[in-house]
Design an enzyme around this catalytic site. Structure first.
Site, PDB file in Angstrom:
ATOM      1  N   THR A 157       0.865  -1.189   0.000  1.00  0.00           N
ATOM      2  CA  THR A 157       0.000   0.000   0.000  1.00  0.00           C
ATOM      3  C   THR A 157       0.896   1.233   0.000  1.00  0.00           C
ATOM      4  O   THR A 157       1.994   1.195   0.557  1.00  0.00           O
ATOM      5  CB  THR A 157      -0.896  -0.027   1.253  1.00  0.00           C
ATOM      6  OG1 THR A 157      -1.866  -1.040   1.077  1.00  0.00           O
ATOM      7  CG2 THR A 157      -1.592   1.304   1.500  1.00  0.00           C
ATOM      8  N   ARG A 185     -15.232  -5.556  -0.252  1.00  0.00           N
ATOM      9  CA  ARG A 185     -14.656  -5.106   1.021  1.00  0.00           C
ATOM     10  C   ARG A 185     -13.911  -3.785   0.829  1.00  0.00           C
ATOM     11  O   ARG A 185     -13.147  -3.609  -0.103  1.00  0.00           O
ATOM     12  CB  ARG A 185     -13.715  -6.183   1.553  1.00  0.00           C
ATOM     13  CG  ARG A 185     -12.964  -5.814   2.834  1.00  0.00           C
ATOM     14  CD  ARG A 185     -11.584  -5.286   2.520  1.00  0.00           C
ATOM     15  NE  ARG A 185     -10.774  -5.099   3.725  1.00  0.00           N
ATOM     16  CZ  ARG A 185      -9.630  -4.435   3.737  1.00  0.00           C
ATOM     17  NH1 ARG A 185      -9.161  -3.888   2.625  1.00  0.00           N
ATOM     18  NH2 ARG A 185      -8.943  -4.300   4.843  1.00  0.00           N
ATOM     19  N   ASP A 188      -9.402   0.876   5.198  1.00  0.00           N
ATOM     20  CA  ASP A 188      -9.267   2.207   5.799  1.00  0.00           C
ATOM     21  C   ASP A 188      -8.751   3.257   4.821  1.00  0.00           C
ATOM     22  O   ASP A 188      -8.969   4.451   5.025  1.00  0.00           O
ATOM     23  CB  ASP A 188      -8.266   2.135   6.954  1.00  0.00           C
ATOM     24  CG  ASP A 188      -6.888   1.700   6.444  1.00  0.00           C
ATOM     25  OD1 ASP A 188      -6.775   0.559   5.952  1.00  0.00           O
ATOM     26  OD2 ASP A 188      -5.945   2.506   6.502  1.00  0.00           O
ATOM     27  N   THR A 208      -1.296   2.509   7.022  1.00  0.00           N
ATOM     28  CA  THR A 208      -1.263   1.256   6.266  1.00  0.00           C
ATOM     29  C   THR A 208      -1.357   0.104   7.260  1.00  0.00           C
ATOM     30  O   THR A 208      -0.994   0.248   8.427  1.00  0.00           O
ATOM     31  CB  THR A 208       0.031   1.138   5.435  1.00  0.00           C
ATOM     32  OG1 THR A 208       0.141  -0.211   4.944  1.00  0.00           O
ATOM     33  CG2 THR A 208       1.283   1.461   6.242  1.00  0.00           C
ATOM     34  N   GLY A 209      -1.843  -1.032   6.780  1.00  0.00           N
ATOM     35  CA  GLY A 209      -1.938  -2.182   7.669  1.00  0.00           C
ATOM     36  C   GLY A 209      -3.340  -2.776   7.625  1.00  0.00           C
ATOM     37  O   GLY A 209      -4.053  -2.616   6.625  1.00  0.00           O
ATOM     38  N   GLY A 211      -6.781  -2.946   7.639  1.00  0.00           N
ATOM     39  CA  GLY A 211      -7.753  -1.869   7.495  1.00  0.00           C
ATOM     40  C   GLY A 211      -8.880  -1.918   8.499  1.00  0.00           C
ATOM     41  O   GLY A 211      -9.359  -0.876   8.962  1.00  0.00           O
TER      42      GLY A 211
HETATM   43  N1  ASP Z   1      -4.808  -0.714   4.869  1.00  0.00           N
HETATM   44  C1  ASP Z   1      -5.027  -1.424   3.632  1.00  0.00           C
HETATM   45  C2  ASP Z   1      -6.387  -2.066   3.663  1.00  0.00           C
HETATM   46  O1  ASP Z   1      -6.782  -2.577   4.683  1.00  0.00           O
HETATM   47  C3  ASP Z   1      -4.018  -2.472   3.348  1.00  0.00           C
HETATM   48  C4  ASP Z   1      -2.564  -2.100   3.569  1.00  0.00           C
HETATM   49  O2  ASP Z   1      -2.251  -1.038   4.075  1.00  0.00           O
HETATM   50  O3  ASP Z   1      -1.697  -2.908   3.198  1.00  0.00           O
HETATM   51  O4  ASP Z   1      -7.046  -2.084   2.649  1.00  0.00           O
END
Ligand code: ASP
Length: 288
Positions: A157, A185, A188, A208-209, A211
């Site tokens: 991301t 889906r 965030d 990021t992470g 969501g």
């Molecule tokens: N935050 C992103 C999501 O949940 C994914 C990511 O940051 O890797 O869609």
């Protein structure tokens, strides 16, 4: 004072693409910094940087996005500026190469903030962005990861935060989401206050992470609140990620900038590519 930071996503790192991710982050920082150095806005700088990362196939955004459970690309993105709190956001984009450009278009028009699905692609194409196909967006690498059933959080991301010479702040984030996510889906990244947040009185954040966890906490706004009273972004970022873990058990990362040009980042996932540039440096700093 101008400062710019970018991230390339929190999650499991893939050593095979580390050099390419480093090069991509460097190119994004160079282009965004050129905007700031020439007296341009933080808003333009973050959009330029994220657009470059969307085109870079080793990041999970734009070309190179990860795939849903049924093998398609569905992208989310948003952009926000901290002066008059304008924002634009899109979710479930499937036929446009640069979701951040659609988000920026919505921000500039100042009406609807958030469009999803076919309506987001249709709006983009009606406003001069070229249509593309799913095949244009899907890389051999993502197809292979999907075929091997590798679901979950991988790095990739992308996001950027900046403050410009006038003290204006902005943030942008773009993603293909999480590998193997159910179709429909939304994470965030396109949600202002969660994945992306900017407020000139406090600073700007891109997350990021996982969501679902980031949405539940409202990580972006939570982190900016920690910048009140002049707290250093390096400290605020660590506290915000600690709160994410404590309150939700979630994994993620965050980059932050404040109106003084101070930068912070934190991550409780295995890795997060990120880098930053400021007038007191000769070249961008990039690390994992
Ligand atoms: N935050 C992103 C999501 O949940 C994914 C990511 O940051 O890797 O869609």
């Amino acid at each position: 004072r101008p400062a710019l930071a970018v991230h390339g996503g929190a999650g499991l790192a893939d050593p095979a693409i580390r050099d390419a991710q480093r090069a991509g982050a460097g190119a994004a920082l160079a282009a965004g910094w050129q905007v700031l150095h020439a007296g341009g806005s933080a808003l333009d700088a973050v959009c330029v940087a994220v657009r470059i990362l969307e085109d870079c196939p080793v990041f999970n955004a734009g070309t190179g996005s990860c795939l849903t459970a049924d093998g398609r690309v569905e992208m989310d993105a948003s952009v926000a500026e901290g002066t008059t709190l304008r924002a634009g956001a899109v979710a479930l984009v499937t036929r446009t190469r640069h979701p951040v450009a659609i988000a920026r278009g919505l921000l500039d028009r100042g009406g609807t903030v958030f469009l999803a699905g076919d309506a987001a692609d249709a709006w983009a194409h009606a406003h001069g962005l070229a249509p593309c196909t799913q095949e244009d967006l899907i890389t051999a690498r993502q197809r292979e990861l999907w075929a091997r059933g590798r679901a979950g959080l991988n790095t990739g991301t992308v996001g950027a935060v900046a403050v410009d010479g006038r003290g204006h702040t902005a943030a942008a984030t773009s993603t293909g989401g999480i590998m193997g996510k159910p179709s429909g889906r939304i994470g965030d990244s396109p949600v202002i206050g969660a994945g992306t947040c900017a407020d000139d009185g406090l600073g700007a954040a891109s997350a990021t992470g996982e969501g679902e966890a980031i949405l539940r906490l409202g990580l972006g706004r939570h982190a900016l609140a920690l910048l009140a009273d002049g707290r250093d972004p390096a400290v605020a970022a660590v506290e915000a990620i600690a709160a994410l873990e404590r309150r939700t058990g979630g994994r993620g990362g965050l980059i932050l900038v404040d109106p003084l040009g101070r930068i912070g980042s934190a991550c409780n996932a295995p890795a997060m590519a990120w880098g930053w540039m400021r007038a007191d440096r000769d070249a961008p700093a990039i690390g994992f």
